[in-house]
Design an enzyme around this catalytic site. Structure first.
Site, PDB file in Angstrom:
ATOM      1  N   ASP A  93       0.896  -1.213   0.060  1.00 57.04           N
ATOM      2  CA  ASP A  93      -0.031   0.135   0.104  1.00 57.04           C
ATOM      3  C   ASP A  93       0.907   1.256  -0.083  1.00 57.04           C
ATOM      4  OD1 ASP A  93       0.973  -0.377   2.510  1.00 57.04           O
ATOM      5  OD2 ASP A  93      -0.928  -0.549   3.429  1.00 57.04           O
ATOM      6  N   ASN A 146      -7.379  -2.565  14.333  1.00 59.94           N
ATOM      7  CA  ASN A 146      -8.820  -2.933  13.947  1.00 59.94           C
ATOM      8  C   ASN A 146      -8.685  -4.010  13.192  1.00 59.94           C
ATOM      9  OD1 ASN A 146      -8.153  -1.763  11.533  1.00 59.94           O
ATOM     10  ND2 ASN A 146      -9.456  -0.042  11.539  1.00 59.94           N
ATOM     11  N   HIS A 198      -7.309  -4.614  10.155  1.00 57.74           N
ATOM     12  CA  HIS A 198      -6.838  -4.156   8.726  1.00 57.74           C
ATOM     13  C   HIS A 198      -5.474  -4.912   8.383  1.00 57.74           C
ATOM     14  CE1 HIS A 198      -4.841  -0.160   9.862  1.00 57.74           C
ATOM     15  NE2 HIS A 198      -3.841  -0.628   9.239  1.00 57.74           N
ATOM     16  N   GLU A 240      -9.571  -1.670   5.322  1.00 64.97           N
ATOM     17  CA  GLU A 240     -10.180  -1.673   6.665  1.00 64.97           C
ATOM     18  C   GLU A 240     -11.382  -2.272   6.632  1.00 64.97           C
ATOM     19  OE1 GLU A 240      -8.725   0.147   8.665  1.00 64.97           O
ATOM     20  OE2 GLU A 240      -8.300   2.137   8.150  1.00 64.97           O
TER      21      GLU A 240
END
Ligand code: GLP
Length: 244
Positions: A67, A136, A138, A143
């Site tokens: 990314d 979280n 990801h 996400e």
């Protein structure tokens, strides 16, 4: 899944580096999926040490990063391109043209996603994909959501992700709001995956990743569906092999 637990991060970094080095020694033209964040810094240092000792060469290897931030100049020290140069690429013999990071400054981000996937398709599949994990759940910048994308795509970063990554910037305002990330399809297409998870504050999300339901609300839980995932961690977690 195979879970390897380590008492300290130095041993974990060494073991993770050794796995990547073994993959390249076994297949010099290996395609490696690379990750950023705080987690891989130590293992990249171990790879550099081994390279300097002449134990591995990356001359024929190729890398694809997961990314990149959207709109952050690659000259910014926190761009993922700059991170990779500083932490790894500048210190090993990999050819510049064999290192790939999505272009977060492309005028047409959707087109950039298609270009990246095309390259992955032509040069892949990835032999070994390195992953960290967000608090979280990801992976890359996929996400939590009601659905996940298969392809490389633009994402809006969650508030908690920007908050977590604030430590790399001067203020929250400087943290980009968007990123471009490999999709879940590309990640799960890798022949093998190495998930590295450090720090007790990630024990709960790692437990849910390993043992919870497979859900797009915890993107990392989709790793349960992959046949060759190695998890290396210093967290006190178990991998449950049955319901009871
Ligand atoms: C970042 C990256 C992920 C990384 C995760 C955890 O935002 N996009 O690839 O795994 O967040 O980062 P860290 O290792 O710093 O906790």
């Amino acid at each position: 899944m195979i879970l390897h637990k380590f008492k300290n991060q130095a041993d974990l970094d060494r073991a993770a580096a050794d796995l990547i080095i073994s993959a390249v020694r076994a297949k010099p033209n290996a395609v490696l999926g690379m990750a950023t964040g705080g987690t891989p810094v130590g293992l990249y240092q171990e790879i550099v040490k081994s390279y300097q000792q002449g134990l591995v060469s990356f001359k024929e290897a190729k890398t694809f990063n997961l990314d990149e931030y959207v709109g952050l100049p690659i000259t910014h020290p926190e761009s993922y391109r700059a991170f990779m140069q500083r932490n790894l690429f500048d210190h090993i013999d990999i050819r510049a043209e064999n290192t790939h990071v999505p272009n977060g400054n492309a005028a047409d981000i959707d087109g950039e996603g298609r270009r990246y996937d095309e390259m992955l398709y032509q040069q892949g599949p990835v032999d070994l994909q390195l992953l960290g994990i967000g608090h979280n759940g990801h992976i890359g910048f996929n996400e939590p959501d009601s659905h996940l994308s298969r392809f490389t795509h633009k994402v809006t970063l969650k508030a908690e992700t920007r908050e977590a990554n604030k430590r790399f910037f001067n203020s929250l305002d400087e943290v980009p709001t968007h990123a471009i990330t490999m999709g879940m399809g590309s990640i799960l297409h890798a022949k093998a995956i190495l998930l590295v998870v450090k720090g007790m504050e990630k024990a709960e999300i790692l437990d849910r990743t390993l043992n919870g339901p497979i859900t797009t609300e915890i993107p990392a839980s989709l790793l349960q569906t992959h046949p060759r995932v190695i998890v290396m961690t210093d967290c006190d977690v178990e991998y449950k092999v049955s319901h009871s």
